[in-house]
Each structure stands twice: as structure tokens, then as C-alpha cells.
Design a protein around this motif. Structure first.
Motif, PDB file in Angstrom:
ATOM      1  N   SER A   1       0.840  -1.198   0.000  1.00 52.69           N
ATOM      2  CA  SER A   1       0.000   0.000   0.000  1.00 52.69           C
ATOM      3  C   SER A   1       0.880   1.255   0.000  1.00 52.69           C
ATOM      4  CB  SER A   1      -0.970   0.004   1.181  1.00 52.69           C
ATOM      5  OG  SER A   1      -0.261   0.046   2.395  1.00 52.69           O
TER       6      SER A   1
ATOM      7  N   LYS B   1       1.897   6.173  -7.535  1.00 51.56           N
ATOM      8  CA  LYS B   1       0.797   6.867  -8.210  1.00 51.56           C
ATOM      9  C   LYS B   1       1.268   8.058  -9.034  1.00 51.56           C
ATOM     10  CE  LYS B   1      -3.006   6.133  -5.134  1.00 51.56           C
ATOM     11  NZ  LYS B   1      -4.058   6.719  -4.307  1.00 51.56           N
TER      12      LYS B   1
ATOM     13  N   TRP C   1       2.254   1.559  -3.534  1.00 52.57           N
ATOM     14  CA  TRP C   1       1.254   2.082  -4.458  1.00 52.57           C
ATOM     15  C   TRP C   1       1.132   3.597  -4.340  1.00 52.57           C
ATOM     16  CZ3 TRP C   1      -1.013   2.523  -8.685  1.00 52.57           C
ATOM     17  CH2 TRP C   1      -2.276   3.105  -8.861  1.00 52.57           C
ATOM     18  N   ARG C   2       1.132   4.095  -3.110  1.00 56.96           N
ATOM     19  CA  ARG C   2       1.050   5.544  -2.929  1.00 56.96           C
ATOM     20  C   ARG C   2       2.262   6.236  -3.549  1.00 56.96           C
ATOM     21  NH1 ARG C   2      -1.390   4.155   2.094  1.00 56.96           N
ATOM     22  NH2 ARG C   2       0.571   4.231   3.229  1.00 56.96           N
ATOM     23  N   LYS C   3       3.441   5.604  -3.440  1.00 55.54           N
ATOM     24  CA  LYS C   3       4.653   6.171  -4.048  1.00 55.54           C
ATOM     25  C   LYS C   3       4.557   6.133  -5.571  1.00 55.54           C
ATOM     26  CE  LYS C   3       7.244   6.938  -0.383  1.00 55.54           C
ATOM     27  NZ  LYS C   3       7.682   8.316  -0.068  1.00 55.54           N
TER      28      LYS C   3
END
Lengths: 106, 177
Positions: free
Chosen positions: B77, B84, B80-82
Motif C-alpha cells: 500500500s 501513483k 502504491w502511494r509512491k
């Protein structure tokens, strides 16, 4: 399912290596750099707070010192100081170490 | 520590200050994280850099990980934030690269051409769809875990995976279903 095979084969071809010591080393290096920067910043702040604290307390300490360090009490303070020095020396001779508090943030 | 400690044991040791424990976590999960980043970002060098950023962020925030949480899911998670923001800029770069691709010699190995076409098709998927496909089809994550990682509803993840799979199968020339 059979139709999954070419798709899976495509994805498997793009996998990163299972073992990569260089990647691990670079990652741990960045972590070490981050830890160093944070600890330096925290120690700088702590040192600044100590200095400010002493500056705020200096007049009070001076006042107390004038009341405590009279000629009559000087032998008592010398005895206490000497005792501490002998105790610390003895601890070092027995344990071959002088332990000081360790600042640990991580 | 045992020969093959669990992630939970390594996390506990890392929280206590053990760099060796966190290094083992990096070792254990680097392939999966980097592979995911490569598919989402499209650029190998950028993906590896983002993967390192993800591990660094995980190390920094290790104390916030709940004891009953799954480390790998939590790590992904973060990854994924990195990824985006990187995924959006990668889409712009692909438009530039497409012009070069169009000029390439057409007599290449068909398998190489197929892989390139597949890579392009994957890259052209919307980033959410690309991430869902990367997790569920390439990474064998369940739809539920992918929904947790991507912070999307389960139905959305299933839809993304189905559409992404259909598009890729179309490129392969294989009937989907």
C-alpha cells in the motif's frame, strides 16, 4: 486455464531478480542516511534546549551557589566529590568500562 | 532469531532497532515490490528508485504498523502511494517514446514484438487498472488484498482486472473467457 499461460509468461519475463544484494545495500544505505540526519537534527534541538535552559536558570543557580558554597561547607563538598571519583574509578577497574547514558531514538 | 523467521518476528526485531531484521524484510519482499513498480511505472530505473523509497517509508513508519496487520500488504500500500504520481508522468513519457517505436525496423523477432506490444498495452491502461492487473494477474494477490492495497472497492478491483485482462488477451490474440 490454458489461456492464462501466455499472460503469465509475459508477466514472469518482467519479474525483478529474486536475489539482488546491490538493491538491498542501496536501500539500507538510504535508511542509514535518513537515521543519521534525524538523529543529528534531534541532538541539535536537544542541545539548543539545554543551552536555553541553562541560560534561563543561570541567575537562580548563581543565587543558590552563593548560599551553598560557603567556606564552612567546602570540606563536605570535597569529601562527596572525592568519594564519587573513587567509586567511579573502582567501577572502571573492576568492569574495564565507563558506561554513559546512550541517546537512542531508533 | 530462528532460521526462517516470520515477517511479524522480523518487524518486531526491526522496531527494536535491528537493521539486520529489516534487511531480511527487504531481501524477502524486494522482488515482488520491484516487479509491481516496474509494471506500474513502466521505467525500470524509476521503478527501482521508487521501490527503495517505499522501503524507506516503511522503515520510517514501522511503529505505526498494527501488530495484527500483514506486513507485505502494508508495504504494497505504501509502494502504491509512491507509484501513483510516477505512473501519471510515465504516461506522458510513453507518448514521446511511441514516436520512436513507430520508426523501428519491422523485421524484429515476433516474440519480441509481442512482448513490446504487451508492454505498451499494459502501459496504456489507466493507472488504477494497471495496478490492479499487476497485483492480481502478475502478483497472484487476491482481489480482496488488492482492494486493501489500492484502497478501492472490491467490485472496482474486479472490474479493473477483468478489463485489463481482456485488453491484454486481445493483444495476445487469445479469446478471453
Amino acid at each position: 486455464m490454458a489461456e492464462q499461460d501466455p499472460l503469465k509468461a509475459f508477466f514472469d519475463a518482467g519479474e525483478a531478480p529474486a536475489v539482488d544484494p546491490a538493491f538491498k545495500a542501496r536501500t539500507m544505505d538510504r535508511i542509514a542516511q535518513r537515521r543519521l540526519r534525524v538523529e543529528l537534527a534531534l541532538r541539535f534541538v536537544a542541545g539548543g534546549l539545554l543551552v536555553l535552559g541553562f541560560m534561563a536558570l543561570a541567575p537562580t543557580i548563581a543565587l543558590i551557589g552563593q548560599g551553598i558554597f560557603t567556606p564552612e561547607l567546602t570540606p563536605a563538598f570535597l569529601a562527596v566529590g572525592l568519594s564519587l571519583a573513587i567509586a567511579w574509578t573502582g567501577h572502571y577497574l573492576i568492569n574495564h568500562s565507563i558506561q554513559v547514558p546512550r541517546l537512542r531514538f531508533f | 532469531m530462528s532460521v526462517n523467521p516470520t515477517d511479524a518476528a522480523l518487524v518486531a526485531a526491526a522496531r527494536s532497532g535491528s537493521d539486520a531484521a529489516f534487511a531480511r524484510l527487504v531481501d524477502r519482499h524486494q522482488q515482488a515490490v520491484r516487479s509491481f513498480m516496474r509494471r506500474v511505472c513502466g521505467n525500470e530505473a524509476d521503478a527501482d528508485d521508487m521501490a527503495q523509497e517505499a522501503f524507506l517509508a516503511a522503515w520510517t513508519a514501522l511503529r505505526t504498523l498494527k501488530t495484527d496487520s500483514h506486513f507485505k500488504t502494508w508495504l504494497f500500500s505504501i509502494a502504491w502511494r509512491k507509484a501513483k504520481g510516477m505512473a501519471r508522468s510515465a504516461a506522458r513519457n510513453r507518448q514521446r517514446d511511441q514516436a520512436w517505436q513507430d520508426e523501428r525496423d519491422q523485421s524484429e523477432d515476433p516474440r519480441v514484438e509481442m512482448n513490446i506490444a504487451m508492454s505498451q498495452a499494459l502501459a496504456e491502461l489507466p493507472e488504477d487498472q494497471r495496478a490492479a492487473v499487476s497485483l492480481c494477474l502478475a502478483g497472484d494477490w487476491s482481489h480482496g488484498d488488492a482492494a486493501q492495497i489500492l484502497e478501492m472497492p472490491l467490485g472496482t478491483v474486479k472490474s479493473h482486472v477483468a478489463r485489463g485482462r481482456a485488453r491484454l488477451m486481445e493483444i495476445l490474440g487469445v479469446a478471453d473467457g
